[in-house]
Design a protein around this motif. Sequence first.
Motif, short mmCIF file in Angstrom:
data_model
loop_
_atom_site.label_atom_id
_atom_site.label_comp_id
_atom_site.label_asym_id
_atom_site.label_seq_id
_atom_site.Cartn_x
_atom_site.Cartn_y
_atom_site.Cartn_z
N GLN A 90 0.84 -1.19 0.00
CA GLN A 90 0.00 0.00 0.00
C GLN A 90 0.88 1.25 0.00
O GLN A 90 1.91 1.31 0.67
N VAL A 91 0.44 2.24 -0.74
CA VAL A 91 1.23 3.47 -0.89
C VAL A 91 1.09 4.32 0.36
O VAL A 91 -0.02 4.58 0.85
N VAL A 92 2.23 4.76 0.88
CA VAL A 92 2.29 5.62 2.07
C VAL A 92 2.87 6.97 1.64
O VAL A 92 3.95 7.02 1.04
N SER A 93 2.14 8.04 1.95
CA SER A 93 2.64 9.37 1.59
C SER A 93 3.09 10.16 2.81
O SER A 93 3.62 11.27 2.67
N GLN A 94 2.85 9.63 4.00
CA GLN A 94 3.25 10.33 5.22
C GLN A 94 3.66 9.31 6.27
O GLN A 94 2.91 8.37 6.56
N LEU A 95 4.84 9.49 6.83
CA LEU A 95 5.35 8.63 7.90
C LEU A 95 5.88 9.53 9.01
O LEU A 95 6.61 10.49 8.74
N LEU B 30 6.70 3.49 0.02
CA LEU B 30 6.84 4.89 0.38
C LEU B 30 6.88 5.74 -0.88
O LEU B 30 7.77 5.59 -1.71
N ALA B 31 5.88 6.60 -1.03
CA ALA B 31 5.72 7.37 -2.26
C ALA B 31 6.83 8.40 -2.42
O ALA B 31 7.22 9.05 -1.43
N PRO B 32 7.33 8.58 -3.63
CA PRO B 32 8.30 9.67 -3.88
C PRO B 32 7.66 11.00 -3.54
O PRO B 32 6.48 11.23 -3.84
N GLY B 33 8.41 11.86 -2.89
CA GLY B 33 7.87 13.18 -2.54
C GLY B 33 6.98 13.19 -1.32
O GLY B 33 6.37 14.22 -1.00
N GLY B 34 6.87 12.07 -0.60
CA GLY B 34 6.06 12.02 0.60
C GLY B 34 6.72 12.77 1.75
O GLY B 34 7.86 13.23 1.66
N GLU B 35 5.98 12.90 2.85
CA GLU B 35 6.49 13.56 4.05
C GLU B 35 6.93 12.48 5.04
O GLU B 35 6.10 11.73 5.55
N TYR B 36 8.22 12.43 5.32
CA TYR B 36 8.78 11.40 6.19
C TYR B 36 9.53 12.08 7.33
O TYR B 36 10.62 12.62 7.13
N LEU C 76 18.30 7.37 5.21
CA LEU C 76 17.18 6.45 5.36
C LEU C 76 15.90 6.96 4.73
O LEU C 76 14.90 6.24 4.67
N GLY C 77 15.90 8.22 4.28
CA GLY C 77 14.74 8.74 3.58
C GLY C 77 13.93 9.77 4.34
O GLY C 77 12.94 10.30 3.82
N PHE C 78 14.33 10.07 5.57
CA PHE C 78 13.61 11.12 6.30
C PHE C 78 13.91 12.48 5.66
O PHE C 78 15.07 12.78 5.34
N ASN C 79 12.86 13.28 5.47
CA ASN C 79 13.08 14.60 4.88
C ASN C 79 12.56 15.74 5.78
O ASN C 79 12.61 16.90 5.40
N ARG C 80 12.06 15.38 6.94
CA ARG C 80 11.58 16.38 7.90
C ARG C 80 12.03 15.99 9.32
O ARG C 80 11.94 14.82 9.69
N LEU C 81 12.48 16.99 10.05
CA LEU C 81 12.93 16.78 11.43
C LEU C 81 12.14 17.68 12.36
O LEU C 81 11.79 18.81 12.00
N SER C 82 11.90 17.18 13.56
CA SER C 82 11.28 18.00 14.60
C SER C 82 12.15 17.93 15.85
O SER C 82 12.32 16.86 16.44
#
Length: 460
Positions: free
Chosen positions: A106-111, A139-145, A165-171
């Motif tokens: 299944q396609v995931v756009s947000q992790l 994991l969809a290209p351009g998703g929020e990870y 590993l593919g994370f593109n957002r940090l908090s």
Amino acid sequence: MTAVSPELLRRFDVPGPRYTSYPTADRFVEAFGLEDYVLALQQRRRGAAFRALPLSLYVHVPFCASLCYYCACNKIITRHHDKADTYLRYLQREIDLHTAHCGTGQVVSQLHLGGGTPTFLSDEGLRALMAMLKRSFTLAPGGEYSIEVDPRTVTPERLAVLAELGFNRLSFGVQDFDAEVQKAVHRIQPANQVFALVEAARALGFESVNVDLIYGLPRQTPESFDRTLAQVAALRPDRIALYAYAHLPERFKPQRRIAAAELPGASAKLAMLSRSLDAFMGAGYVYVGMDHFALPGDALAVAKRQGRLHRNFQGYSTQPDCDLIGLGVSAIGRVGATYSQNAKTLDEYYDLLDQGRLPVVRGLALTRDDLVRRAAIMALMCQGELLFEPMEQAWLIDFRHYFAAEIGQLEGMAAQGLVRMRPDGIEVTASGWFFVRGIAMVFDRYLQADRNRARFSRII
């Protein structure tokens, strides 16, 4: 920002939900269990959503190396990192049970990895976790990870691993840069450490960096918090999450270590909130709503401008109204018109998985009225306005008749300057944004029925 009178503060600074969902999680019941959740997963697999709508994934990592006294999260304090290895093995079982019901790929756009402290996991542990997710989902290209990061537990080298590993957002959890406040909440982290990590994150190409702040902590004053606001403005993260501290020591044992006498009062907290709004908007941030700010080019600010803002269990989101699968101890999910929550203790979580069962222990199947009211509450929380015609077309209701009692309550709020009653809808005013949770509460059928609000934090 518009001044708020002491009378308004006394009248409307009441306990209330944050509305990351409606109905709120305290309404979940044990009568909703595994069979109900499996049915929701199977209905998703058979329905159009399986083919058309991507998934969101949330993974809860409960471990922390040290205790922060303000924390209300489900966490386990330990320095034994081998516990994480056991936890990952059980996460694999839970993922396998999910894919048995809803299929692989299944396609995931947000992790989102939350906790606890996700960076409690070693680099090898994070690699193992991402590998299991990628084996079972696409994991969809351009998703929020995204991943929550404790600045005390990472280095620039570790951030490079996260990017790999593919994370593109940090908090980053900052809360406050003031040394006395950090000491009072048992979380010491020098500002230069955070500045260096944010600089490294930018060099590594992370698309968005968020900083979490909390106002209302012990030993905070409006003046001391002004200094933190100035430092954060200089740091210039893409997003800022600004939360009010919820002091509920009867529910959260670590908070009993906080001296209540050191907590700022309601007027001081309101001053911190008001000055935060002025500081961040003066620095060029968009006020996304309630507890979030974003730079104008950030995806969250763009979604706000375009009317695409949503709210889920992690707060404001750019993702459309999609299903969310929660993985890990205490994780909450949303599939179709249902909410579900996993076992809250490791022992029960492990025991259910040892039995070959998904660890869902409670949840809720939403009624049509729940869905209508959720739409109204989320419109107020996300857009600051509730338009009658779209609601009537979407839900086939006569808005003024369906919500006659609620409109009566809102007219009282309009007289106080918190909302504007327009011919086509309801608009939250600048003053009203301070109390938007209270405005949304008007539409909360459960809360209006029982008036039992002691379990919630105060609005300001």
